[in-house]
Design an enzyme around this catalytic site. Structure first.
Site, PDB file in Angstrom:
ATOM      1  N   CYS A   1      57.064 -11.848 -10.003  1.00  0.00           N
ATOM      2  CA  CYS A   1      57.611 -10.648 -10.650  1.00  0.00           C
ATOM      3  C   CYS A   1      58.953 -10.175 -10.092  1.00  0.00           C
ATOM      4  CB  CYS A   1      56.598  -9.514 -10.578  1.00  0.00           C
ATOM      5  SG  CYS A   1      55.143  -9.858 -11.569  1.00  0.00           S
TER       6      CYS A   1
ATOM      7  N   LYS B   1      52.293 -14.112  -0.922  1.00  0.00           N
ATOM      8  CA  LYS B   1      51.740 -13.019  -0.105  1.00  0.00           C
ATOM      9  C   LYS B   1      50.261 -13.311   0.110  1.00  0.00           C
ATOM     10  CE  LYS B   1      50.626  -9.726  -3.773  1.00  0.00           C
ATOM     11  NZ  LYS B   1      50.733  -8.344  -4.167  1.00  0.00           N
TER      12      LYS B   1
HETATM   13  P1  NAD Z   1      50.809 -16.424 -16.060  1.00  0.00           P
HETATM   14  O1  NAD Z   1      51.866 -17.432 -16.144  1.00  0.00           O
HETATM   15  O2  NAD Z   1      49.890 -16.389 -14.879  1.00  0.00           O
HETATM   16  O3  NAD Z   1      49.875 -16.501 -17.370  1.00  0.00           O
HETATM   17  C1  NAD Z   1      50.337 -16.616 -18.660  1.00  0.00           C
HETATM   18  C2  NAD Z   1      49.267 -17.296 -19.508  1.00  0.00           C
HETATM   19  O4  NAD Z   1      49.670 -17.258 -20.885  1.00  0.00           O
HETATM   20  C3  NAD Z   1      49.041 -18.753 -19.152  1.00  0.00           C
HETATM   21  O5  NAD Z   1      47.655 -18.971 -18.937  1.00  0.00           O
HETATM   22  C4  NAD Z   1      49.537 -19.515 -20.388  1.00  0.00           C
HETATM   23  O6  NAD Z   1      48.820 -20.708 -20.631  1.00  0.00           O
HETATM   24  C5  NAD Z   1      49.280 -18.494 -21.474  1.00  0.00           C
HETATM   25  N1  NAD Z   1      50.040 -18.687 -22.702  1.00  0.00           N
HETATM   26  C6  NAD Z   1      51.336 -19.047 -22.885  1.00  0.00           C
HETATM   27  N2  NAD Z   1      51.647 -19.056 -24.199  1.00  0.00           N
HETATM   28  C7  NAD Z   1      50.543 -18.695 -24.867  1.00  0.00           C
HETATM   29  C8  NAD Z   1      50.233 -18.480 -26.240  1.00  0.00           C
HETATM   30  N3  NAD Z   1      51.143 -18.663 -27.190  1.00  0.00           N
HETATM   31  N4  NAD Z   1      48.988 -18.100 -26.561  1.00  0.00           N
HETATM   32  C9  NAD Z   1      48.045 -17.910 -25.619  1.00  0.00           C
HETATM   33  N5  NAD Z   1      48.283 -18.072 -24.299  1.00  0.00           N
HETATM   34  C10 NAD Z   1      49.507 -18.457 -23.937  1.00  0.00           C
HETATM   35  O7  NAD Z   1      51.553 -15.019 -16.204  1.00  0.00           O
HETATM   36  P2  NAD Z   1      51.171 -13.635 -15.499  1.00  0.00           P
HETATM   37  O8  NAD Z   1      51.513 -13.686 -14.053  1.00  0.00           O
HETATM   38  O9  NAD Z   1      49.806 -13.230 -15.912  1.00  0.00           O
HETATM   39  O10 NAD Z   1      52.247 -12.671 -16.188  1.00  0.00           O
HETATM   40  C11 NAD Z   1      52.186 -12.321 -17.546  1.00  0.00           C
HETATM   41  C12 NAD Z   1      53.175 -11.182 -17.788  1.00  0.00           C
HETATM   42  O11 NAD Z   1      52.770 -10.038 -17.031  1.00  0.00           O
HETATM   43  C13 NAD Z   1      54.606 -11.491 -17.354  1.00  0.00           C
HETATM   44  O12 NAD Z   1      55.491 -10.848 -18.228  1.00  0.00           O
HETATM   45  C14 NAD Z   1      54.682 -10.857 -15.976  1.00  0.00           C
HETATM   46  O13 NAD Z   1      56.002 -10.491 -15.641  1.00  0.00           O
HETATM   47  C15 NAD Z   1      53.827  -9.616 -16.168  1.00  0.00           C
HETATM   48  N6  NAD Z   1      53.223  -9.091 -14.928  1.00  0.00           N
HETATM   49  C16 NAD Z   1      52.723  -9.958 -13.992  1.00  0.00           C
HETATM   50  C17 NAD Z   1      52.121  -9.443 -12.844  1.00  0.00           C
HETATM   51  C18 NAD Z   1      51.581 -10.368 -11.783  1.00  0.00           C
HETATM   52  O14 NAD Z   1      51.298  -9.884 -10.682  1.00  0.00           O
HETATM   53  N7  NAD Z   1      51.401 -11.655 -12.051  1.00  0.00           N
HETATM   54  C19 NAD Z   1      52.018  -8.063 -12.659  1.00  0.00           C
HETATM   55  C20 NAD Z   1      52.511  -7.206 -13.658  1.00  0.00           C
HETATM   56  C21 NAD Z   1      53.110  -7.747 -14.785  1.00  0.00           C
END
Ligand code: NAD
Length: 450
Positions: free
Chosen positions: A272, A333
């Protein structure tokens, strides 16, 4: 309520599971078939403390389901969460193709009113783009000229503030929930969904979509700024002979500053902060606003990721060829297996360039590291085995089990009693007593050898 969550990564899976925990019926959909197969067979694809109990309970009780069929997931759902990746695009700004692509796929399928919630971190103006996608792709049978888009769909910005490692706790008891929408209908549904999570009185803060989208970037960029600021203070401490721990305590007791997020280290990483700070800087430039502080925050962080390598090079007179380093911790982390943008990877890369040999141990992230960097380093399954015959120990992640190690064992296994600590885990007096050369961040170097 019936909920669909699109994307089952760190955010989507936690969101889906925690929403099922309060009695909602949740279907999570992902395009990654292996992941869906794993989850269907009761296996968690990520490590996140406390998630397994809720995951299994809600699957067993039939409230949490998984599919790779979008139509199946959204049919009957009142609220659809988009928890999709927003990685940096070619120019570093957020790539919205996952979010807008999913919006289009949903638009082509829906037959009744839905609330579409963007949980992904997205730049200001994304809600408007999602609205345009729906306007262009809703079936002409249901959405005709002159009709109100809000009769069929409301787009809500609901940024996620959970922290990996404590994601379940953060979701179940959030400091605040931000809901960006001007639709009363969507607001009512979102309030009903989230009320169980704010029973202790933490606020649900309502605002327009743009303010909500910016709130998430502002929060992450502020925290990243705090980290880079403290890293600069730590570097200055080393130059002027001050102790960053003392300075940290000295400023943290001021309530306006606060005690948290003041620990110096080897730079921020993760999925992030790096991408969000960069995306805010770039999206500001796109509207002709030069967000000067953020450029410095990124510059400081890039340097800080290699601060430990600089210390190591200096210690070995720039000759690391053939030196063996043991690394404790690779995850960005503690309490996560996520290695995205982990500072440890930058250290490993630089040490390999210097022809050093590296062996690593991390309690949860080893599989992800192997997948990413393969056999250019050695993997050990034990925190002590990794030390054998190493010239020095490098600490890159502050996992709890590294906090109080058996120092006799450490000394017995290392070739030399040398520790480079990027997380300031040990008391300086203790290092004197144990006889180590100990070089940490923003504190005096303990040099028992000289
Ligand atoms: P991630 O990469 O862990 O997970 C994304 C998932 O989406 C994957 O499993 C992928 O296969 C799936 N995906 C991709 N295209 C798809 C589609 N068309 N249909 C269905 N599934 C699909 O991502 P994340 O870390 O969970 O982050 C997601 C969002 O949340 C990002 O914008 C991130 O910035 C935000 N965010 C993340 C965190 C964190 O701590 N990881 C915290 C707050 C916000």
């Amino acid at each position: 309520m019936k909920i669909a969550v699109i994307g089952t990564g760190y955010v989507g899976l936690v969101t889906g599971t925690c929403l099922a925990e309060t009695g909602n019926n949740v279907i999570c959909v992902d395009i990654n078939e292996d992941k869906v197969t794993m989850m269907k067979s009761g296996q968690l694809p990520i490590y996140e403390p406390g998630l397994d109990v809720l995951f299994h309970r809600n699957i067993d009780q039939g409230r949490l389901k998984f599919t790779n069929n979008l139509a199946e997931a959204i049919s009957g759902a009142q609220i659809i969460f988009l928890a999709l990746p927003t990685p940096p695009g070619g120019d570093g700004s957020a790539d919205l193709s996952y979010v807008l692509g999913a919006a289009r796929d949903i638009a082509l399928l829906i037959q009744d009113y839905k609330v579409i919630v963007t949980k992904s971190t997205v730049p200001v103006g994304t809600a408007d783009k999602v609205k345009d996608v729906f306007k262009a792709n809703l079936s002409k049978d249901i959405f005709t000229e002159g009709q109100n888009l809000g009769d069929w769909v409301d787009i809500v910005s609901n940024p996620e503030f959970l922290r990996e490692g404590v994601a379940v706790e953060d979701f179940m008891k959030p400091d605040r929930i931000v809901i960006g929408t001007l639709s009363e209908r969507a607001k009512r549904l979102m309030t009903e969904l989230y009320t169980p999570y704010v029973r202790q009185g933490n606020p649900i803060i309502y605002m327009d979509e743009r303010s909500s989208e910016l709130t998430k970037y502002a929060a992450n960029s502020f925290l990243a700024t705090k980290i880079s600021f403290m890293n600069e203070i730590a570097n200055l401490c080393e130059v002027v002979g001050a102790d960053v721990d003392a300075v940290r305590r000295g400023i943290g007791s001021d309530e306006r500053i606060g005690k948290r997020f003041l620990f110096p280290g080897i730079g921020y990483g993760g999925s992030c902060f790096p991408k969000d700070v960069q995306a805010l800087a770039l999206s500001s430039l796109q509207v002709n606003y030069d967000f000067r502080i953020l450029n410095s925050v990124m510059e400081v962080n890039d340097l800080q990721k290699l601060v430990l390598v600089e210390k190591i090079k200096k210690y070995y007179n720039n000759n690391l060829k053939g030196k063996k380093f043991a690394i404790w911790g690779v995850a960005f982390k503690p309490e996560t297996d996520d290695i995205r943008e982990a500072p440890s990877l930058y250290i490993i890369d630089e040490l390999l360039k210097q022809e050093a040999l590296i062996s690593v141990f991390d309690p949860e992230a080893m599989e992800n590291v192997k997948r990413q960097i393969g056999d250019s380093i050695i993997y050990e399954s034990d925190q002590y085995a990794v030390l054998e015959n190493a010239d020095a120990l490098i600490i890159a992640t502050e996992w709890s089990l590294f906090r109080n190690p058996d120092f006799e064992k450490v000394k017995g296994l290392l070739k030399s009693k040398v520790i480079f600590d990027g997380r300031n885990l040990y008391d300086l007096q203790k290092m004197i007593e144990e006889g180590f050369y100990y070089n940490s961040i923003g504190r005096k170097i303990i040099d028992n050898e000289s």
